[in-house]
Design an enzyme around this catalytic site. Structure first.
Site, PDB file in Angstrom:
ATOM      1  N   HIS A  62     102.650  32.805  42.972  1.00 33.29           N
ATOM      2  CA  HIS A  62     104.041  32.647  42.114  1.00 33.29           C
ATOM      3  C   HIS A  62     103.844  31.605  41.238  1.00 33.29           C
ATOM      4  CE1 HIS A  62     103.499  29.100  44.970  1.00 33.29           C
ATOM      5  NE2 HIS A  62     104.221  28.399  44.495  1.00 33.29           N
ATOM      6  N   ASP A  63     103.065  30.607  41.166  1.00 35.82           N
ATOM      7  CA  ASP A  63     102.915  29.506  40.181  1.00 35.82           C
ATOM      8  C   ASP A  63     101.567  29.745  39.162  1.00 35.82           C
ATOM      9  OD1 ASP A  63     105.412  28.273  40.393  1.00 35.82           O
ATOM     10  OD2 ASP A  63     104.763  26.607  41.716  1.00 35.82           O
TER      11      ASP A  63
ATOM     12  N   ASP B   9     109.027  28.090  48.946  1.00 36.95           N
ATOM     13  CA  ASP B   9     108.393  27.068  48.162  1.00 36.95           C
ATOM     14  C   ASP B   9     108.861  25.768  47.835  1.00 36.95           C
ATOM     15  OD1 ASP B   9     106.606  26.295  45.632  1.00 36.95           O
ATOM     16  OD2 ASP B   9     108.206  26.899  44.403  1.00 36.95           O
TER      17      ASP B   9
ATOM     18  N   HIS C 166     111.052  33.800  40.933  1.00 35.25           N
ATOM     19  CA  HIS C 166     111.079  32.829  42.107  1.00 35.25           C
ATOM     20  C   HIS C 166     112.018  31.613  41.868  1.00 35.25           C
ATOM     21  CE1 HIS C 166     107.540  30.801  40.344  1.00 35.25           C
ATOM     22  NE2 HIS C 166     107.749  29.786  40.996  1.00 35.25           N
ATOM     23  N   HIS C 167     112.358  31.176  40.563  1.00 36.13           N
ATOM     24  CA  HIS C 167     113.244  30.018  40.126  1.00 36.13           C
ATOM     25  C   HIS C 167     114.649  30.657  39.773  1.00 36.13           C
ATOM     26  CE1 HIS C 167     110.334  26.924  40.316  1.00 36.13           C
ATOM     27  NE2 HIS C 167     109.537  27.578  39.749  1.00 36.13           N
TER      28      HIS C 167
ATOM     29  N   HIS D  16     106.536  28.625  32.611  1.00 34.95           N
ATOM     30  CA  HIS D  16     105.658  29.039  33.645  1.00 34.95           C
ATOM     31  C   HIS D  16     105.803  30.274  34.391  1.00 34.95           C
ATOM     32  CE1 HIS D  16     107.942  27.368  37.011  1.00 34.95           C
ATOM     33  NE2 HIS D  16     107.108  27.991  37.739  1.00 34.95           N
TER      34      HIS D  16
ATOM     35  N   LYS E  12     101.366  28.179  35.577  1.00 36.51           N
ATOM     36  CA  LYS E  12     101.211  26.950  35.397  1.00 36.51           C
ATOM     37  C   LYS E  12      99.957  26.499  34.474  1.00 36.51           C
ATOM     38  CE  LYS E  12     103.792  24.721  39.497  1.00 36.51           C
ATOM     39  NZ  LYS E  12     103.410  23.996  40.703  1.00 36.51           N
TER      40      LYS E  12
END
Length: 364
Positions: A212-213, A295, A267-268, A241, A216
């Site tokens: 998911h990240d 998360d 996801h944000h 990101h 970054k």
């Protein structure tokens, strides 16, 4: 090879005349054949065939009750697809019509009564030799298939390991334990299962959520690891990101990476539409809504360079406060309900073991 074929081949003799059966048995035994079975009542052939597993059937055509033509029809359904179990017809009917009909029904050769012993032994051995070659080819084919399956499984495992290491590389920059991605994968799968998703869907979430990240990787350390509050410009930069993750994961034909792309980008997003890109409610992919909750829980309950760890109660209160705002209210309710019964870590570990067993079953 000839000796092995003769000594191990299983031959079923079918003739309503006992003297004919006895003659062929003695002929075959004299040539070294040991595994013989005989039937004089054609109604018993199918049961004997199933129990005896012959490599060759030597069968009369003209018999009472069930004749050879009907037996040929019935035996076709008992021979596994791709297998070769030859049927040698023993008959005094030398007519062209009888031969054509028997051949059409699967017979492979003929012996005319009265039987010539030398010819009978040659024809039987030739058919058995062909049968053995067929068996060897099948074994070779299965061996190749198994090697191919194992190779495919190895490649799939290597691909998954690469994805896991890639996720770890991105996460390790702001999680010194390197366990955040693993926990998010396990807990996302746990929430997916509790929400009624299929085992296959849950397993995809477990594998895709740790990425998911991944975006970054493209965020500078001075922003990602900043111990104080981000400025407005820095916040705009760190939001990138999600799109960087989408770019890294986009264009794949594999379901895991396709799901990972949806999660990385979304996801944000917030249930109320106030997220990064303004998606709202059910328009946000389900997997991303799931990852958003777990998360958040994990980030709150574990220390980061810019924050101390808080308790699970604090994290659950925060999720409860954001039901219907940041989080899908149904998913948030389901997640909160998971905690009082057992440790979430214990639950996620059990789920991991269960899904590993599922994958093992599918590949086998």
């Amino acid at each position: 090879m000839r000796k092995e074929i003769i000594q191990t081949s299983r031959i079923l003799i079918v003739d309503d005349q006992p003297q004919n059966v006895l003659l062929l048995e003695r002929t075959l035994q004299g040539a070294g054949y040991k595994n013989l079975a005989s039937v004089t009542d054609s109604r018993e052939v199918l049961n004997t065939f199933t129990e005896f597993h012959p490599d060759l059937v030597a069968m009369d055509l003209r018999m009472p009750h069930v004749d050879g033509f009907d037996l040929l029809r019935q035996l076709r359904s008992r021979v596994p697809a791709g297998s070769f179990v030859p049927v040698l017809i023993l008959t005094a009917d030398n007519s062209r019509k009888a031969k054509q009909e028997a051949l059409a029904l699967g017979a492979k050769d003929f012996l005319t009564k009265p039987i010539d012993v030398a010819e009978a032994l040659l024809r039987i051995y030739n058919l058995l030799e062909t049968r053995w070659h067929n068996v060897e080819l099948q074994l070779h084919s299965r061996t190749l298939e198994e090697k191919g399956r194992l190779r495919t499984e190895e490649l799939e495992q290597a691909q998954l390991e690469i994805l896991q290491r890639l996720a770890l590389a991105a996460e390790y920059r702001d999680d010194s334990t390197g366990q955040h991605t693993h926990r998010v994968g396990q807990w996302a799968a746990l929430l997916g299962r509790a929400s009624g998703l299929s085992k296959e869907h849950v397993e995809l979430i477990r594998l895709a959520a740790p990425l998911h990240d991944i975006g970054k990787i493209g965020i500078p350390d001075n922003i990602l690891l900043k111990p104080s509050k981000l400025t407005a410009d820095e916040y705009i930069h760190i939001k990138r990101h999600a799109d960087i993750g989408r770019i890294i994961l986009s264009g794949s034909k594999f379901p895991i990476l396709q799901m990972a792309e949806r999660i990385a980008l979304n996801h944000h997003e917030r249930w109320d539409g106030a997220g990064y890109y303004g998606l709202k409610g059910d328009a946000i992919p389900l997997e991303a809504r799931i990852v958003s909750i777990v998360d958040t829980f994990d980030v709150i309950t574990h220390a980061r360079p810019y924050k101390e760890a808080a308790s699970a109660e604090v994290a659950l209160d925060a999720i409860c406060q954001e039901k219907g705002k940041q989080f899908d209210p149904d998913l948030a309710t389901t997640f909160i309900a998971l905690l009082p019964t057992r440790s979430l870590i214990d639950l996620s570990g059990a789920l991991y073991d269960e899904n590993r067993q599922l994958l093992a079953t599918k590949t086998n």
